[in-house]
Design an enzyme around this catalytic site. Structure first.
Site, mmCIF file in Angstrom:
data_model
loop_
_atom_site.group_PDB
_atom_site.id
_atom_site.type_symbol
_atom_site.label_atom_id
_atom_site.label_comp_id
_atom_site.label_asym_id
_atom_site.label_seq_id
_atom_site.Cartn_x
_atom_site.Cartn_y
_atom_site.Cartn_z
ATOM 1 N N GLY A 6 37.574 118.932 160.867
ATOM 2 C CA GLY A 6 36.807 119.466 159.740
ATOM 3 C C GLY A 6 36.428 118.369 158.760
ATOM 4 N N SER A 9 43.333 111.560 155.782
ATOM 5 C CA SER A 9 42.243 111.643 154.798
ATOM 6 C C SER A 9 41.756 110.252 154.409
ATOM 7 C CB SER A 9 42.735 112.358 153.536
ATOM 8 O OG SER A 9 43.037 113.695 153.820
ATOM 9 N N GLN A 25 37.207 118.329 150.713
ATOM 10 C CA GLN A 25 36.156 118.000 151.685
ATOM 11 C C GLN A 25 34.785 118.273 151.084
ATOM 12 O OE1 GLN A 25 37.149 120.096 155.285
ATOM 13 N NE2 GLN A 25 38.848 118.726 155.742
ATOM 14 N N SER A 48 38.268 122.493 147.339
ATOM 15 C CA SER A 48 38.198 121.764 148.606
ATOM 16 C C SER A 48 37.809 120.308 148.377
ATOM 17 C CB SER A 48 37.174 122.428 149.536
ATOM 18 O OG SER A 48 36.897 121.562 150.617
ATOM 19 N N LYS A 59 41.451 127.111 158.090
ATOM 20 C CA LYS A 59 41.840 125.765 158.548
ATOM 21 C C LYS A 59 41.629 125.678 160.066
ATOM 22 C CE LYS A 59 42.819 124.042 154.602
ATOM 23 N NZ LYS A 59 41.942 122.987 154.074
ATOM 24 N N ASP A 92 48.051 121.366 153.336
ATOM 25 C CA ASP A 92 48.370 121.217 154.765
ATOM 26 C C ASP A 92 49.864 121.373 155.056
ATOM 27 O OD1 ASP A 92 45.721 120.821 155.387
ATOM 28 O OD2 ASP A 92 45.832 118.651 155.139
HETATM 29 C C1 S3P Z 1 41.160 117.095 153.623
HETATM 30 C C2 S3P Z 1 41.159 118.120 152.731
HETATM 31 C C3 S3P Z 1 41.804 119.411 152.997
HETATM 32 C C4 S3P Z 1 42.803 119.324 154.129
HETATM 33 C C5 S3P Z 1 42.314 118.539 155.304
HETATM 34 C C6 S3P Z 1 41.881 117.146 154.889
HETATM 35 C C7 S3P Z 1 40.413 115.881 153.278
HETATM 36 O O1 S3P Z 1 40.815 120.354 153.322
HETATM 37 O O2 S3P Z 1 43.183 120.619 154.553
HETATM 38 O O3 S3P Z 1 43.309 118.424 156.292
HETATM 39 O O4 S3P Z 1 40.633 114.831 153.918
HETATM 40 O O5 S3P Z 1 39.598 115.929 152.342
HETATM 41 P P1 S3P Z 1 39.985 121.101 152.138
HETATM 42 O O6 S3P Z 1 39.556 120.072 151.215
HETATM 43 O O7 S3P Z 1 38.837 121.791 152.770
HETATM 44 O O8 S3P Z 1 40.990 122.054 151.560
#
Ligand code: S3P
Length: 448
Positions: free
Chosen positions: A95, A23, A170, A168, A350, A323
């Site tokens: 993602g 991340s 993300q 989330s 996921k 995760d």
């Molecule tokens: C992440 C957020 C998580 C996680 C992913 C990395 C990130 O997803 O599962 O591996 O770097 O912001 P979500 O925010 O969609 O839950």
């Protein structure tokens, strides 16, 4: 399709060096690409997911250069300064790349096309597209807002106040990155705190971000259109990767494993709380106070003859360890009693449907799991589960690594197919595990 076999290991011992946090690595590259001047990044994860972000930023006109192992130099284009890419941006399995870059592109007046592998093309992008449309972006995607998609960023973006419908990081990060090139104040409200690496990274680059917290609910407000300048960034080891050798040590009797320099951001440490409650000895060495993110060493020691005990994992903890459920479920398979994990709806979207993958894999290995709605229930085998199965990782690195760890402590070996996907987040996983005394190998090597 790459296969790996994992069989009963002698005790695991020593120090495992785990690669950089995924991340934080994505965010280091992206924010550097929006800064003026050069940023130097140390400890960058050189896994496929992060390399996909690096390549995409290069295609968008930033200069992104590897200057040594884990050491990268980025010359950014300035906030709002990225250029239209002349080809499709392929984000592979990632993602985080897709959603964070979609946020960046949402307020750049250019058109870009995004795609990814079969797993990424099946994952929902509407959760990011919707708030970006509210800011003025046009996003045209396949049914269900899935990749491939086209984004034309807003020429005159408008700030929004947005409450996350799903917890989330993300989605939050995509909006904050879009807000960077939006005049005025954009606010993201999260009913349950998610990882705050974007906030910390943006602040590290001097962006004006205010966080108001009331009763666990966080409101993050960013004032847009700043000039940001290149900085030095140091990326700690990924706690989500450290979890695999760490839990392996808790399952293989006599083991003791140390992992230095791990990111210990409290929005990521839910697994450590669970392991503590399960009776595992996880030692945390002093965190370095002067880093942008909290960092410390972790020591995992097998809990002894009684082993681990089952726990109840509350839904509130899910965003802080989202995760880690595949490996926690593996730990639960060895515990005494029935472990119940709640609030896991997000696991269905996921890299694979992780609820189904965990339950299916454990069942095949002779453990009794049940996925009920958003809950996962695992009856501990109170001893070693039988194993002796082949499990398809289904384009999911964490499913692959979790079941390879399971194989180390089962009665019979576990074979994982589709294990090449491990390189997305933990290149060097097999070498790191075998360096501790594990025996994970491709079937030919094992047979020969
Ligand atoms: C992440 C957020 C998580 C996680 C992913 C990395 C990130 O997803 O599962 O591996 O770097 O912001 P979500 O925010 O969609 O839950």
């Amino acid at each position: 399709m790459a296969m790996l076999d994992s069989g009963s290991a002698g005790r695991l011992s020593g120090t495992a060096r785990v690669p950089g946090d995924k991340s934080i690595s994505h965010r280091a590259l992206i924010v550097s690409a929006l800064a003026v001047g050069e940023s130097r990044i140390d400890g960058l994860l050189e896994g496929e997911d992060v390399l996909a972000t690096a390549a995409a930023l290069g295609a968008l006109g930033a200069s992104v250069e590897r200057i040594g192992p884990g050491r990268w130099a980025v010359r950014g284009a300035g906030v709002g300064g990225l250029a239209e890419p002349d080809t499709v941006l392929d984000l592979g399995n990632s993602g985080t790349s897709a959603r964070l870059l979609l946020g960046v592109l949402g307020t750049h007046p250019l058109t870009a096309f995004l795609t990814g592998d079969a797993s990424l093309r099946s994952r929902p992008m509407g959760r990011v597209a919707e708030p970006l449309r509210g800011m003025g972006a046009t996003v045209a995607a396949r049914e269900g807002d899935r990749l491939p998609l086209m984004v034309t960023g807003a020429r005159d973006p408008v700030p929004i106040e947005y409450t996350l419908p799903v917890p989330s990081a993300q989605v939050k990060s995509a909006i904050l990155l879009a807000a960077l090139n939006t005049p005025g104040e954009t606010t993201v409200i999260e009913p349950r705190p998610t990882r705050d690496h974007s906030e910390l990274m943006l602040r590290h680059f001097g962006v004006d971000i205010a966080v108001a917290e009331t009763g666990g609910r966080r409101a993050i407000t960013l004032r847009g259109q700043p000039e940001i300048e290149g900085r030095a960034v140091s990326v700690p080891a990924d706690i989500s990767s450290a979890a695999f050798p760490g839990v392996a040590a808790l399952l293989v009797p006599g083991s003791e494993v140390e992992i230095p320099d791990v990111g210990l951001n409290p929005t990521r440490t839910g697994l450590l709380e669970c392991l503590h409650e399960m009776g595992a000895g996880v030692a945390i060495a002093d965190a370095a106070p002067d880093r942008a993110e909290p960092v410390g060493g972790l020591g995992f020691r097998h809990p002894g003859p009684g082993g681990l005990r089952a726990i109840e994992v509350p839904a509130e903890r899910a965003p802080r360890m989202i995760d880690e459920y595949p490996i926690l479920a593996v730990a639960a398979a060895f515990a005494q009693g029935t472990t119940r994990m709640h609030g896991l709806g997000e696991l269905r979207v996921k890299e694979s449907d992780r609820l189904a993958a965990i339950a299916g894999g454990l069942q095949a290995a002779g453990v009794a799991p049940a996925a009920r709605g958003a809950a996962l229930i695992v009856e501990g085998a109170a001893g070693r589960p039988p194993g002796g199965v082949t499990i398809d990782a289904g384009h999911d690195h964490r499913i692959a690594m979790a079941f390879l760890v399971l194989g180390l402590a089962c009665e019979r070996p576990v074979r994982v197919t589709g294990s090449e996907t491990i390189d997305t987040s933990f290149p060097g996983f097999v070498a790191a595990m075998n360096g501790l005394g594990a025996a994970i190998a491709a079937p030919d090597a094992a047979d020969g």
